[in-house]
Enzyme design. Structure first.
Site, PDB file in Angstrom:
ATOM      1  N   GLY A   1     -32.773 -19.701  79.225  1.00  0.00           N
ATOM      2  CA  GLY A   1     -33.928 -19.548  79.033  1.00  0.00           C
ATOM      3  C   GLY A   1     -34.826 -20.831  79.085  1.00  0.00           C
ATOM      4  O   GLY A   1     -36.060 -20.997  78.395  1.00  0.00           O
TER       5      GLY A   1
ATOM      6  N   ILE B   1     -48.612 -14.529  74.491  1.00  0.00           N
ATOM      7  CA  ILE B   1     -49.961 -14.417  74.567  1.00  0.00           C
ATOM      8  C   ILE B   1     -50.566 -14.905  75.827  1.00  0.00           C
ATOM      9  O   ILE B   1     -51.262 -14.238  76.291  1.00  0.00           O
ATOM     10  CB  ILE B   1     -50.675 -15.036  73.425  1.00  0.00           C
ATOM     11  CG1 ILE B   1     -52.274 -14.680  73.272  1.00  0.00           C
ATOM     12  CG2 ILE B   1     -50.897 -16.714  73.456  1.00  0.00           C
ATOM     13  CD1 ILE B   1     -53.112 -14.911  71.971  1.00  0.00           C
TER      14      ILE B   1
ATOM     15  N   GLY C   1     -45.750 -22.154  77.700  1.00  0.00           N
ATOM     16  CA  GLY C   1     -46.456 -21.084  77.570  1.00  0.00           C
ATOM     17  C   GLY C   1     -46.027 -20.246  76.785  1.00  0.00           C
ATOM     18  O   GLY C   1     -44.623 -20.466  76.212  1.00  0.00           O
ATOM     19  N   HIS C   2     -46.612 -19.248  76.374  1.00  0.00           N
ATOM     20  CA  HIS C   2     -45.775 -18.119  75.172  1.00  0.00           C
ATOM     21  C   HIS C   2     -46.547 -16.873  75.542  1.00  0.00           C
ATOM     22  O   HIS C   2     -47.316 -16.660  76.309  1.00  0.00           O
ATOM     23  CB  HIS C   2     -46.533 -18.751  73.643  1.00  0.00           C
ATOM     24  CG  HIS C   2     -45.538 -19.761  73.082  1.00  0.00           C
ATOM     25  ND1 HIS C   2     -44.225 -19.688  72.946  1.00  0.00           N
ATOM     26  CD2 HIS C   2     -45.901 -20.995  72.662  1.00  0.00           C
ATOM     27  CE1 HIS C   2     -43.991 -20.836  72.576  1.00  0.00           C
ATOM     28  NE2 HIS C   2     -44.742 -21.639  72.433  1.00  0.00           N
TER      29      HIS C   2
ATOM     30  N   ARG D   1     -36.911 -23.956  81.173  1.00  0.00           N
ATOM     31  CA  ARG D   1     -37.855 -24.062  82.349  1.00  0.00           C
ATOM     32  C   ARG D   1     -37.082 -24.424  83.689  1.00  0.00           C
ATOM     33  O   ARG D   1     -35.835 -25.090  83.712  1.00  0.00           O
ATOM     34  CB  ARG D   1     -38.788 -25.295  82.078  1.00  0.00           C
ATOM     35  CG  ARG D   1     -39.630 -25.272  80.956  1.00  0.00           C
ATOM     36  CD  ARG D   1     -40.723 -26.103  80.928  1.00  0.00           C
ATOM     37  NE  ARG D   1     -41.304 -26.494  79.604  1.00  0.00           N
ATOM     38  CZ  ARG D   1     -42.608 -27.098  79.403  1.00  0.00           C
ATOM     39  NH1 ARG D   1     -43.120 -27.467  80.565  1.00  0.00           N
ATOM     40  NH2 ARG D   1     -42.742 -27.418  78.078  1.00  0.00           N
TER      41      ARG D   1
ATOM     42  N   ASP E   1     -42.740 -11.204  75.455  1.00  0.00           N
ATOM     43  CA  ASP E   1     -41.406 -11.947  75.251  1.00  0.00           C
ATOM     44  C   ASP E   1     -40.254 -10.758  75.218  1.00  0.00           C
ATOM     45  O   ASP E   1     -39.352 -10.988  75.981  1.00  0.00           O
ATOM     46  CB  ASP E   1     -41.281 -12.528  73.831  1.00  0.00           C
ATOM     47  CG  ASP E   1     -42.151 -13.875  73.750  1.00  0.00           C
ATOM     48  OD1 ASP E   1     -42.633 -14.435  74.779  1.00  0.00           O
ATOM     49  OD2 ASP E   1     -42.057 -14.565  72.782  1.00  0.00           O
TER      50      ASP E   1
END
Length: 386
Positions: free
Chosen positions: A87, A132, A129-130, A89, A160
């Site tokens: 997971g 949201i 990012g997340h 980048r 997620d």
């Protein structure tokens, strides 16, 4: 033994959706080994690794990927694996010497699962990012919340875990099945934003049919209608009704006493929804949550009380089905879905990073001498469970 018994997965430790994907596969019987850092990241939020439930059902080994011996250790695990889950980048695995090209040269059947927010390429690919953010860019967050108020984030469920963990788990299973037929592995580019977009498929269709408004809080199942909503009870608790179908709506009217009135508008008279919602609000405020449960729960009204975590665990239906279990003193959701013969199970509580290093390496083919040499080189670490 679960339905994935015999499947081997190497998970490069991360947070959020990738660990949940690994948890789902491990709960279903896959032999998943989690590769943690020898110097675990301090997230600064008080996480107790022994209660980090997304890490259940699989061992943890601590590997120093800054050493060539550590990288080679992971590659040896990958040699024997059906799949990899990472997971990071885009580009991080390549810089570590663990990218898909290197791995496929050693194991051509390998399914290489890559979990990111934005995907492996595109203008946002390397940006942080997340959840949201991911659900914002594909229209999901815009659709959630009351009319004339800001959107309401739906925990991390839509991006997620729904758009990420579940889609990568599905992709890993599909990839492994295909690899066993073709003899060739492949890369799975799982973007949480794209998974969340996929979850929105029905709503994009409804919008194009003119059956869904871009104005949130005015539609059938987003809080706009009176028959699909949340209502406060007299004891300041809440109940939900979802009486969308005509026969269910008629039963709702009967149980709320509205069926006896002669001035009721039609169920789908949208102009009257606000007024009907006011009526329903007043009616539901006249009884306690338990009183409404006694009247409606188990009926075809499509009704349920809004429960907190502890109440959910104790609810008779959840108790009867074993929806929640307690492992090592920690209550938690049981594995899902259920299999008739090859039952899923939580095989172990979450490990402290590196708690299982030596025995896991041995189980994956490393000799005692090789394990000792890796410790001497600082490539791996065995930690104790405190």
């Amino acid at each position: 033994m679960g339905p994935l018994s015999g499947v081997r997965i190497v998970e490069l430790a991360g947070i959020g959706p990738a660990p949940m994907c690994a948890m789902l596969l491990a709960d279903m019987g896959a032999d998943v080994v989690r590769v943690d850092r020898t110097d675990p990241l301090d997230l600064g939020i008080g996480i107790d690794p022994k209660k980090d439930l997304l890490n259940r059902s699989r061992p943890s080994i601590a590997v120093n990927l800054k050493t060539p011996q550590g990288v080679e250790t992971v590659l040896r695990l990958i040699d024997r694996a059906d799949g990899v889950i990472e997971g990071f980048r885009p580009g991080v695995m390549e810089r570590l010497g663990l990218g898909p090209q290197v791995c496929h040269m050693r194991n051509s059947n390998l399914v290489f699962g890559r979990m990111t927010g934005w995907g492996q390429y595109g203008p946002l690919a390397i940006a942080a990012g997340h959840d949201i953010n991911y659900i914002s860019i594909i229209g999901a967050l815009h659709a959630m919340g009351p009319k004339d108020e800001p959107p309401i984030p739906p925990l991390s469920l839509a991006g997620d875990y729904g758009g990420g963990a579940l889609y990568l788990a599905m992709g890993m299973l599909a990839g492994i099945i295909e690899a066993r037929t073709s003899g060739q592995g492949q890369v799975i580019d799982c973007s949480m934003a794209e998974g969340a977009a996929s979850l929105m498929t029905m709503f994009y269709g409804l919008k194009d049919m003119g059956l869904w408004s871009d104005t949130r809080g005015v539609n059938t199942i987003d809080g706009g209608s009176h028959y699909y909503n949340v209502y406060e009870t007299s004891d300041k608790k809440y109940v939900t009704v979802g009486s969308g179908e005509a026969r269910f709506y008629q039963l709702l009217l009967e149980k709320t006493g509205l069926a006896a009135l002669s001035d009721l508008p039609g169920q789908m008279d949208r102009a009257q929804w606000p007024a009907m919602k006011q009526r329903m609000t007043k009616i539901f405020a006249s009884k306690t949550r338990d009183e409404w449960c006694a009247l409606m729960e188990g009926s075809d009204v499509c009704f349920a009380p809004v429960l907190n975590f502890d109440e959910s665990i104790a609810h008779p239906h959840n108790a009867a089905r074993g929806t929640f279990v307690t492992v090592d003193g920690v209550p938690q959701p049981a594995p899902a879905p259920r299999f008739e013969r090859t039952k899923s199970e939580i095989s172990k509580p979450p490990s402290v990073p590196g708690e299982d290093t030596d025995k896991t390496l041995a189980a994956w083919g490393f000799t005692p001498g090789e394990i000792a040499a890796l410790h001497h080189a600082g490539a791996v670490k065995q930690n104790k469970r405190s």
